[in-house]
Write a protein that holds these residues in place. Sequence first.
Motif, PDB file in Angstrom:
ATOM      1  N   LYS A  89     -16.906  83.536 -80.623  1.00 19.62           N
ATOM      2  CA  LYS A  89     -16.193  82.480 -80.984  1.00 19.62           C
ATOM      3  C   LYS A  89     -16.559  81.925 -82.490  1.00 19.62           C
ATOM      4  O   LYS A  89     -15.615  81.676 -82.860  1.00 19.62           O
ATOM      5  CB  LYS A  89     -17.109  81.068 -79.631  1.00 19.62           C
ATOM      6  N   PHE A  92     -13.952  84.332 -83.986  1.00 18.10           N
ATOM      7  CA  PHE A  92     -12.684  83.838 -83.604  1.00 18.10           C
ATOM      8  C   PHE A  92     -12.570  83.099 -84.415  1.00 18.10           C
ATOM      9  O   PHE A  92     -11.518  82.832 -85.475  1.00 18.10           O
ATOM     10  CB  PHE A  92     -12.609  83.551 -82.311  1.00 18.10           C
ATOM     11  N   SER A  93     -13.535  82.372 -84.807  1.00 14.51           N
ATOM     12  CA  SER A  93     -12.548  81.095 -85.908  1.00 14.51           C
ATOM     13  C   SER A  93     -12.372  81.552 -87.462  1.00 14.51           C
ATOM     14  O   SER A  93     -11.627  81.217 -87.855  1.00 14.51           O
ATOM     15  CB  SER A  93     -14.069  79.554 -85.557  1.00 14.51           C
ATOM     16  N   ILE A  96      -9.662  83.135 -87.586  1.00  9.52           N
ATOM     17  CA  ILE A  96      -8.585  82.138 -86.903  1.00  9.52           C
ATOM     18  C   ILE A  96      -8.535  81.684 -88.459  1.00  9.52           C
ATOM     19  O   ILE A  96      -7.303  81.439 -88.676  1.00  9.52           O
ATOM     20  CB  ILE A  96      -8.330  81.048 -86.785  1.00  9.52           C
ATOM     21  N   ALA A 216      -4.076  81.110 -83.490  1.00  8.20           N
ATOM     22  CA  ALA A 216      -5.728  81.011 -82.470  1.00  8.20           C
ATOM     23  C   ALA A 216      -5.280  81.481 -81.039  1.00  8.20           C
ATOM     24  O   ALA A 216      -5.946  82.394 -80.646  1.00  8.20           O
ATOM     25  CB  ALA A 216      -5.734  79.590 -82.254  1.00  8.20           C
ATOM     26  N   GLY A 220      -7.060  84.720 -78.430  1.00  5.81           N
ATOM     27  CA  GLY A 220      -8.229  84.285 -77.734  1.00  5.81           C
ATOM     28  C   GLY A 220      -7.378  84.635 -76.436  1.00  5.81           C
ATOM     29  O   GLY A 220      -8.313  85.657 -75.099  1.00  5.81           O
ATOM     30  N   ASP A 242     -11.353  77.543 -72.761  1.00  9.47           N
ATOM     31  CA  ASP A 242     -11.503  78.301 -74.539  1.00  9.47           C
ATOM     32  C   ASP A 242     -10.876  78.654 -75.231  1.00  9.47           C
ATOM     33  O   ASP A 242     -10.961  77.725 -76.477  1.00  9.47           O
ATOM     34  CB  ASP A 242     -12.482  79.291 -73.973  1.00  9.47           C
ATOM     35  N   ARG A 243      -9.257  78.671 -74.683  1.00 13.91           N
ATOM     36  CA  ARG A 243      -8.750  78.785 -76.155  1.00 13.91           C
ATOM     37  C   ARG A 243      -7.525  76.705 -75.581  1.00 13.91           C
ATOM     38  O   ARG A 243      -7.665  77.413 -77.230  1.00 13.91           O
ATOM     39  CB  ARG A 243      -7.293  78.688 -74.547  1.00 13.91           C
ATOM     40  N   LEU A 246     -10.060  76.885 -79.335  1.00 11.80           N
ATOM     41  CA  LEU A 246      -9.394  78.154 -80.098  1.00 11.80           C
ATOM     42  C   LEU A 246      -7.835  76.895 -80.884  1.00 11.80           C
ATOM     43  O   LEU A 246      -7.555  77.232 -81.641  1.00 11.80           O
ATOM     44  CB  LEU A 246      -8.783  79.312 -79.622  1.00 11.80           C
ATOM     45  N   CYS A 249      -8.580  74.581 -83.577  1.00 15.17           N
ATOM     46  CA  CYS A 249      -8.872  74.860 -84.789  1.00 15.17           C
ATOM     47  C   CYS A 249      -7.726  75.924 -85.721  1.00 15.17           C
ATOM     48  O   CYS A 249      -7.538  75.538 -86.992  1.00 15.17           O
ATOM     49  CB  CYS A 249     -10.089  76.731 -84.673  1.00 15.17           C
ATOM     50  N   THR A 288     -13.474  76.845 -89.983  1.00 16.52           N
ATOM     51  CA  THR A 288     -11.947  77.289 -89.818  1.00 16.52           C
ATOM     52  C   THR A 288     -11.319  76.679 -90.529  1.00 16.52           C
ATOM     53  O   THR A 288     -10.911  77.907 -91.769  1.00 16.52           O
ATOM     54  CB  THR A 288     -10.691  77.040 -88.126  1.00 16.52           C
TER      55      THR A 288
END
Length: 806
Positions: A89, A92-93, A96, A216, A220, A242-243, A246, A249, A288
Amino acid sequence: IKQASRFDSIIIIMLSNHLQNGIESDNLLWSRVPDSDDTSTNGVGLLSSPRDGGGGVDSLDYEVIENYAYREEQAHRGKLYVGYYVAVKWFFSLLIGIGTGLAAVFINLSVENFAGWKFALTFAIIQKSYFAGFIVYLVINLVLVFSSAYIITQFAPAAAGSGIPEIKGYLNGIDIPGTLLFRTLIGKIFGSIGSVGGGLALGKEGPLVHTGACIASLLGQGGSTKYHFNSRWPQLFKSDRDRRDLVTCGCAAGVAAAFRAPVGGVLFALEEVTSWWRSQLMWRVFFTSAIVAVVVRTAMGWCKSGICGHFGGGGFIIWDVSDGQDDYYFKELLPMAVIGVIGGLLGALFNQLTYYMTSWRRNYLHKKGNRVKIYEACIISCLTSAISFGLPLLRKCSPCPETVPDSGIECPRPPGMYGNYVNFYCKTDNEYNDLATIFFNTQDDAIRNLFSAKTMREFSAQSLLTFLAMFYTLAVVTFGTAVPAGQFVPGIMIGSTYGRLVGMFVVRFYKKLNIEEGTYALLGAASFLGGSMRMTVSLCVIMVEITNNLKLLPLIMLVLLVSKAVGDAFNEGLYEVQARLKGIPLLESRPKYHMRQMIAKEACQSQKVVISLPRVIRVADVASILRSNKHNGFPVIDHTRSGETLVIGLVLRSHLLVLLQSKVDFQHSPLPCDPSARPIMHRFSEFAKPVSSKGLCIEDIHLTSDDLEMYIDLAPFLNPSPYVVPEDMSLTKVYNLFRQLGLRHLFVVPRPSRVIGLITRKDLLIEENGESSAVELQQSTSVRGRYSETATRTDAGRPLLDDLLG
């Protein structure tokens, strides 16, 4: 399918996200929205067959479906996997932030270079012929706008507009087809370059929010399957929950990249677009936004060497007014409050006019096809070019004032260069055209000129009024065309114009005070944005960050409070108005007033019949039910040995489709089996709904005659613990519960006949070893505690949870 007689008293309320204007019928038809790559859905909160031929919106499942597959999967996951999940996570931040920052750099550099080439070439030509310069200026703008409109209409129709209402709807629990696809991202980036570079009365800041959300979402889901940019490794986030995190963010990253305001981006996501917020999410959103700030700052340092072409003072927005007014006086509070009132009135009027214009376009003009949308954008481009070039020609030039040598202000400004005092159609070299200074310029540079300090009497009241009337009209007409369009920068342009106009009168009235007109221009910009978009905290921080002047914070707070209060007296905010027009059923933070006199049972009266399923059901019956209705959730009932009917859970339509397609759970016997002793043939991720594809529909599933005669035991696949409310609960309380938990379905049942247990805060303070926490809460309500024990004993101590206090 027969329902037991005792089940007739149970009413199922499937509160979908169309409660904004009270309780409406499930058959409410929403406006059509652009189709996605592979998606075509119909209905609000009710997933329909994609072959039905309609485009519409669909609710998202933010609730965790705790079926046996989910519990088995969680049981096999140890602390190492949990750590890996959290680390991904954060990674991914980081991605993004980097992706959104690079997209913003590309858009800004492209817009600045197109605008720089356009103005440099036009200024070079008008030295010989103003008519030839106008033709070149008009043609360049027309080509850029045409390219933007063509991309939107032919390639990515969901990329039109700012995209913020759609993203707000997504984070509110509504999935709109095409909003977060790869083609929408590409259309948003290149469409914004054409529309903003083409000089239309719109900005790129709203589209950047949509761009960050698309980046984002694509990260994901591992990319785009249709365009073969897909990887299975990142596909860890299968759930809508979860999406959603994202995409939140990505929204914050878009604002941070648009305004170089990382803290403002976090607050924008919190205040304006999200409906659910957690402390863990705030950390990732903050991280982010910080990454975006670093990427943008690095790009600005890289461009200082001169390798970015025509990149000038604009692009990465920051209007430094730190050298302006140092302090303010008590006498100035009244004219500043007047600015807030003007901003509220003009902002509310802007929202209403854009609503009428957009409604007329959708109902009449845009129904004629994509060609008409392109013609409309090109006509508005020609009109904007004619006004921005032609009106300064009608304005007489003014002699240059005496400037301070070290101030960096030059009069007149050299043709094609950034700065104040533009020499446009003037007889002598020592004159400037104040209307061309703000009209014949990029919007970023025009705002910088309006905010500038130490430029007293640079603009005349006549020029400011002319620009305000014309640009306000152009902004209303342009908003809603088939191009990416943001309203942040146009709103700042409009507000700073009348703000500076008020500042001129204040300077003349308070002659002895040290007052800067640019300060009032800043307050006017904040007031119009507050009156139109109705943001307060986030907008206040954004204005402070983009102007680099913390001393003006109390004044900005004052005008924002006044403008929002005035605007709220007339209509809703801009994004809420546009969301309602587009048929996005937002659940607002507060329920409607008339819900206070309603109960949950009354909200179910619009439902003619509740379709429930038995625990073990024939495959033919499942297929028939899925073909005959569009419901997304079905209550599952079972019977005890004494013949009592029980609701054992909720099964989703998407889960039933997966079971029908796989066929591995079909059984010959109509008898139920023990779910705990039966191996689960599915992973929980198999039930996840894809983002960029249409997913399963009943028409895609082929069932033989032998398959139709078999049975399915639904117990392992249903949600055994759906949220339940009593039938006489206040609808206001139901609304708050539904919205704050992000639900899609909610059961309404008769009031329980007995109280078997009571959960308090102390019961939830449990350590990892299963023992109660050493911290004992002071029981100030000891009578209540003893009463709870008595109530438990009277029911023979049967362990049933009656109330969970969150």
